[in-house]
Write a protein that holds these residues in place. Structure first.
Motif, PDB file in Angstrom:
ATOM      1  N   ASP A   1     -15.934  -1.045  11.422  1.00  0.00           N
ATOM      2  CA  ASP A   1     -16.609  -2.319  11.658  1.00  0.00           C
ATOM      3  C   ASP A   1     -16.272  -2.786  13.065  1.00  0.00           C
ATOM      4  O   ASP A   1     -15.131  -2.665  13.527  1.00  0.00           O
ATOM      5  CB  ASP A   1     -16.118  -3.381  10.668  1.00  0.00           C
ATOM      6  CG  ASP A   1     -16.499  -3.071   9.230  1.00  0.00           C
ATOM      7  OD1 ASP A   1     -17.202  -2.071   8.998  1.00  0.00           O
ATOM      8  OD2 ASP A   1     -16.075  -3.834   8.338  1.00  0.00           O
ATOM      9  N   SER A   2     -17.251  -3.341  13.769  1.00  0.00           N
ATOM     10  CA  SER A   2     -16.994  -3.797  15.130  1.00  0.00           C
ATOM     11  C   SER A   2     -16.454  -5.226  15.128  1.00  0.00           C
ATOM     12  O   SER A   2     -16.741  -6.018  14.227  1.00  0.00           O
ATOM     13  CB  SER A   2     -18.265  -3.715  15.972  1.00  0.00           C
ATOM     14  OG  SER A   2     -19.205  -4.687  15.559  1.00  0.00           O
ATOM     15  N   VAL A   3     -15.678  -5.527  16.136  1.00  0.00           N
ATOM     16  CA  VAL A   3     -15.149  -6.880  16.312  1.00  0.00           C
ATOM     17  C   VAL A   3     -16.260  -7.772  16.842  1.00  0.00           C
ATOM     18  O   VAL A   3     -16.987  -7.398  17.774  1.00  0.00           O
ATOM     19  CB  VAL A   3     -13.966  -6.867  17.306  1.00  0.00           C
ATOM     20  CG1 VAL A   3     -13.460  -8.282  17.556  1.00  0.00           C
ATOM     21  CG2 VAL A   3     -12.853  -5.973  16.783  1.00  0.00           C
ATOM     22  N   ASP A   4     -16.422  -8.951  16.245  1.00  0.00           N
ATOM     23  CA  ASP A   4     -17.476  -9.858  16.689  1.00  0.00           C
ATOM     24  C   ASP A   4     -17.281 -10.261  18.148  1.00  0.00           C
ATOM     25  O   ASP A   4     -16.148 -10.342  18.649  1.00  0.00           O
ATOM     26  CB  ASP A   4     -17.491 -11.125  15.828  1.00  0.00           C
ATOM     27  CG  ASP A   4     -18.221 -10.912  14.505  1.00  0.00           C
ATOM     28  OD1 ASP A   4     -18.883  -9.875  14.347  1.00  0.00           O
ATOM     29  OD2 ASP A   4     -18.113 -11.793  13.624  1.00  0.00           O
ATOM     30  N   ALA A   5     -18.390 -10.522  18.820  1.00  0.00           N
ATOM     31  CA  ALA A   5     -18.336 -11.053  20.172  1.00  0.00           C
ATOM     32  C   ALA A   5     -17.899 -12.517  20.110  1.00  0.00           C
ATOM     33  O   ALA A   5     -18.022 -13.173  19.067  1.00  0.00           O
ATOM     34  CB  ALA A   5     -19.709 -10.938  20.825  1.00  0.00           C
ATOM     35  N   PRO A   6     -17.389 -13.060  21.205  1.00  0.00           N
ATOM     36  CA  PRO A   6     -16.995 -14.473  21.198  1.00  0.00           C
ATOM     37  C   PRO A   6     -18.203 -15.395  21.073  1.00  0.00           C
ATOM     38  O   PRO A   6     -19.333 -14.998  21.379  1.00  0.00           O
ATOM     39  CB  PRO A   6     -16.295 -14.645  22.549  1.00  0.00           C
ATOM     40  CG  PRO A   6     -16.855 -13.558  23.411  1.00  0.00           C
ATOM     41  CD  PRO A   6     -17.112 -12.407  22.497  1.00  0.00           C
ATOM     42  N   VAL A   7     -17.961 -16.616  20.624  1.00  0.00           N
ATOM     43  CA  VAL A   7     -19.016 -17.624  20.537  1.00  0.00           C
ATOM     44  C   VAL A   7     -19.256 -18.198  21.927  1.00  0.00           C
ATOM     45  O   VAL A   7     -18.309 -18.510  22.657  1.00  0.00           O
ATOM     46  CB  VAL A   7     -18.627 -18.745  19.554  1.00  0.00           C
ATOM     47  CG1 VAL A   7     -19.666 -19.876  19.592  1.00  0.00           C
ATOM     48  CG2 VAL A   7     -18.474 -18.190  18.153  1.00  0.00           C
ATOM     49  N   GLY A   8     -20.507 -18.302  22.320  1.00  0.00           N
ATOM     50  CA  GLY A   8     -20.852 -18.849  23.633  1.00  0.00           C
ATOM     51  C   GLY A   8     -21.928 -19.905  23.532  1.00  0.00           C
ATOM     52  O   GLY A   8     -22.332 -20.320  22.438  1.00  0.00           O
ATOM     53  N   GLY A   9     -22.412 -20.324  24.654  1.00  0.00           N
ATOM     54  CA  GLY A   9     -23.451 -21.345  24.686  1.00  0.00           C
ATOM     55  C   GLY A   9     -24.828 -20.765  24.429  1.00  0.00           C
ATOM     56  O   GLY A   9     -25.014 -19.542  24.387  1.00  0.00           O
ATOM     57  N   LEU A  10     -25.800 -21.643  24.261  1.00  0.00           N
ATOM     58  CA  LEU A  10     -27.172 -21.218  24.024  1.00  0.00           C
ATOM     59  C   LEU A  10     -27.803 -20.774  25.338  1.00  0.00           C
ATOM     60  O   LEU A  10     -27.871 -21.536  26.305  1.00  0.00           O
ATOM     61  CB  LEU A  10     -27.981 -22.366  23.418  1.00  0.00           C
ATOM     62  CG  LEU A  10     -29.472 -22.105  23.201  1.00  0.00           C
ATOM     63  CD1 LEU A  10     -29.665 -20.988  22.182  1.00  0.00           C
ATOM     64  CD2 LEU A  10     -30.173 -23.382  22.737  1.00  0.00           C
ATOM     65  N   GLY A  11     -28.247 -19.505  25.374  1.00  0.00           N
ATOM     66  CA  GLY A  11     -28.909 -18.988  26.557  1.00  0.00           C
ATOM     67  C   GLY A  11     -30.415 -19.055  26.430  1.00  0.00           C
ATOM     68  O   GLY A  11     -30.956 -19.667  25.497  1.00  0.00           O
TER      69      GLY A  11
END
Length: 396
Positions: free
Chosen positions: A266-276
């Motif tokens: 299972d891959s590690v989730d990407a960090p939470v960021g702003g709305l692009g």
């Protein structure tokens, strides 16, 4: 279809009558067709059997293509059958591994066995239901390397077989109007038998795409398969049938070909960021395989909110593994203000997508009282934990 209907159907008269029927027309006058066949002297049971098969053959077209016009089906068997394109990939695994004698345990109407036999594998197809096994025998008759056995999977002597393919029954017994079994302990054969067999020989196992991931053995390669955007199965592969270094896979089959995303875990989730400027909705196979993080990194994207399968990025990167949307604007979350905003934009047709919010799209669409000539897509979800309503357009 019960045993008596099958006997009627498999008679020379029954098969000739079935093959003489014109293509099934769902909007045609079935009553008139029944009357026509009865006037020709055919018994009521035979008429019911051939018309039922004609309907099932038409329904089987998307799964079996031209083969469907020469096959027999049960309603439940067709529903559970592997699409021929996917079955061909299953069979290819056995062929590539040099496994030439395969036991298909729980063969159903014989879709996977047909694909194996087409590659000249020697396949013995096994089913515990007499009617289903008989239907499989008919479907496999054109293939000299295939045979069918009416037996319980657990009772088959596997001495001399190189490998096995298993498709445990995940629905109640019967040939129509079956229901899905909610507990894997009720599958036939049981998963204890299946996983025990994996310790004796190379095997492949077909399970539902939503199967409990906690039940996936660590040594198995788990592959989720999507066909034309529809998530259709999770297959587990053991022994030489499992590819080295791959434990998670999302395979997407489309009219244009195949694309696959793989990983060793299972891959590690990407960090939470702003709305692009762009929003990505990963394919269901990617979500179930838990490869969203790997996908995000290839797109230069971040999670829109923790635990939700929406990604966002400032730029567009084409990918077969997600549907991309261009974010047009953020609209009010409050329902009354949202209704006014949509009315100002003359939106009368609205696709509503939602994730992570408790909303019934059909009910909300009614309450929004949409009027106008424009169409749009609205995404209701969370961004950094807060509810958002995003007006987007699909990137073609």
């Amino acid at each position: 279809m019960d045993r008596s209907e099958l006997v009627e159907l498999l008679s020379p008269v029954g098969l000739r009558l079935l093959d003489s029927l014109p293509p099934y027309d769902a909007h045609g006058n079935v009553v008139a067709r029944v009357s026509e066949l009865r006037k020709a002297g055919h018994a009521p049971g035979l008429v019911a059997a051939v018309l039922g098969q004609s309907k099932l053959r038409a329904k089987a077209g998307p799964k079996f293509g031209d083969f469907a016009t020469r096959m027999l089906f049960t309603e439940a068997g067709l529903e559970q059958a592997t699409r021929l394109r996917v079955a061909a990939l299953h069979a290819g695994r056995f062929q590539a591994a040099g496994l030439t004698r395969v036991a298909d345990l729980g063969c159903g109407i014989g879709g996977d066995a047909m694909a194996m036999a087409a590659l000249d594998l020697e396949v013995t197809a096994v089913d515990a239901d007499e009617v289903t096994a008989t239907v499989a025998s008919y479907n496999l008759a054109p293939f000299p390397s295939a045979s069918v056995l009416h037996a319980q999977a657990e009772d088959v002597d596997l001495a001399g077989f190189d490998a096995a393919w298993l498709d445990p029954a995940r629905r109640t017994a019967g040939h129509s109007n079956t229901s899905r079994l909610t507990h894997s302990s009720d599958y036939s054969p049981s998963l204890d038998f299946v996983f025990g067999l994996s310790e004796r020989m190379p095997i492949g196992v077909k399970l539902g795409p939503g199967h409990d991931r906690d039940q996936i053995p660590a040594e198995a390669e788990a592959q989720w398969v999507s066909v034309e955007g529809q998530l259709v199965e999770m297959a587990l592969w053991f022994g030489v049938l499992a590819r080295p270094g791959i434990r998670r896979s999302a395979l997407l089959l489309t009219r244009d070909g195949a694309d696959e995303l793989t990983a060793d875990a299972d891959s590690v989730d990407a960090p939470v960021g702003g709305l692009g400027d762009y929003l990505y909705e990963p394919n269901g196979a990617v979500i179930r395989a838990r490869l969203i993080g790997d996908l995000a990194r290839t797109l230069g994207a971040e999670m829109l909110s923790e635990g939700l399968a929406y990604l966002s990025a400032p730029t567009l990167t084409p990918t077969p593994f997600a549907t991309a949307f261009r974010v047009l604007e953020s609209l009010p979350v409050d329902e009354k203000k949202l209704r006014l905003a949509l009315a100002e934009r003359h939106i009368g047709t609205l696709e509503i997508k939602k994730r992570g919010v408790d909303v019934d799209p059909a009910t909300l669409r009614t309450r929004l009282k949409l009027k106008g000539s424009e169409s749009a897509t609205l995404v209701l979800t969370r961004a950094a934990g807060h509810r958002v309503a995003l007006l987007v357009e699909r990137v073609r």
